[in-house]
Design an enzyme around this catalytic site. Structure first.
Site, PDB file in Angstrom:
ATOM      1  N   ASN A   1       0.803  -1.227   0.000  1.00  0.00           N
ATOM      2  CA  ASN A   1       0.000   0.000   0.000  1.00  0.00           C
ATOM      3  C   ASN A   1       0.834   1.275   0.000  1.00  0.00           C
ATOM      4  O   ASN A   1       0.298   2.361   0.203  1.00  0.00           O
ATOM      5  CB  ASN A   1      -0.946   0.015   1.210  1.00  0.00           C
TER       6      ASN A   1
ATOM      7  N   ILE B   1       1.034   6.852   0.217  1.00  0.00           N
ATOM      8  CA  ILE B   1       0.352   5.848   1.015  1.00  0.00           C
ATOM      9  C   ILE B   1      -1.107   5.735   0.575  1.00  0.00           C
ATOM     10  O   ILE B   1      -1.804   6.742   0.456  1.00  0.00           O
ATOM     11  CB  ILE B   1       0.396   6.248   2.515  1.00  0.00           C
ATOM     12  N   CYS B   2      -1.552   4.505   0.331  1.00  0.00           N
ATOM     13  CA  CYS B   2      -2.954   4.263  -0.006  1.00  0.00           C
ATOM     14  C   CYS B   2      -3.692   3.914   1.283  1.00  0.00           C
ATOM     15  O   CYS B   2      -3.578   2.800   1.791  1.00  0.00           O
ATOM     16  CB  CYS B   2      -3.062   3.129  -1.016  1.00  0.00           C
ATOM     17  N   LEU B   3      -4.394   4.909   1.835  1.00  0.00           N
ATOM     18  CA  LEU B   3      -5.107   4.730   3.099  1.00  0.00           C
ATOM     19  C   LEU B   3      -6.313   5.668   3.088  1.00  0.00           C
ATOM     20  O   LEU B   3      -6.162   6.868   2.831  1.00  0.00           O
ATOM     21  CB  LEU B   3      -4.157   5.062   4.261  1.00  0.00           C
TER      22      LEU B   3
END
Length: 152
Positions: free
Chosen positions: A77, A84-86
């Site tokens: 992620n 950041i993939c969040l």
């Protein structure tokens, strides 16, 4: 004005009562912060120190801060640029950012993501499929990167 007083309050709290394994400080200007996250025990990031850059937008807290890893990390992620993939780092409708969240919450969420990757919402497809289908290889690669880039 609201941003400045809120940030000052948040930074003061982060200095006096930081979440376990997390430090955060001002890097010159108030909207430019740095943070360090220690890799969690029993994760491939254990004993690693990961540096992050936090840019606080003018509209904070109505807009989430931009956070990226400065230390390379092998994670499904987090991409090679440190993005950041969040969901809590994005505004609705795609994201889950709310003004009631704060920098401490975001850093804790990132720390949790490090311990529990989400291979179904990857930024790095190859690392994600490795995580899903060859966990041992993923763990070995993540440990190697941690030793190489995040070791003290």
């Amino acid at each position: 004005m609201q941003r400045a007083s809120r940030l000052t309050r948040e930074l003061s709290l982060l200095a006096t009562e930081p979440p376990p394994g997390i430090t955060c400080w001002q890097n010159g200007q108030l909207n430019d912060l740095r943070a360090q996250i220690l890799g969690g025990a029993d994760t491939p990031y254990e004993k690693g120190i990961f540096n992050l850059e936090i840019t606080v937008p003018e509209r904070y807290p109505f807009e989430p801060p931009k956070i990226r890893f400065l230390t390379p990390i092998y994670h499904p992620n987090i991409d090679s640029a440190g993005r950041i993939c969040l969901d809590v780092l994005k505004l609705p409708p795609k994201g889950a950012w709310r003004p009631s969240l704060n920098i401490s919450t975001l850093l804790t969420s990132i720390q949790l993501l490090m311990a529990e990757p989400n291979p179904d919402d990857p930024l790095m497809a190859d690392i994600s499929s490795e995580y899903k289908y060859n966990k041992q290889l993923f763990l070995r690669n993540a440990r190697e990167w941690t030793a190489k880039y995040a070791g003290q």
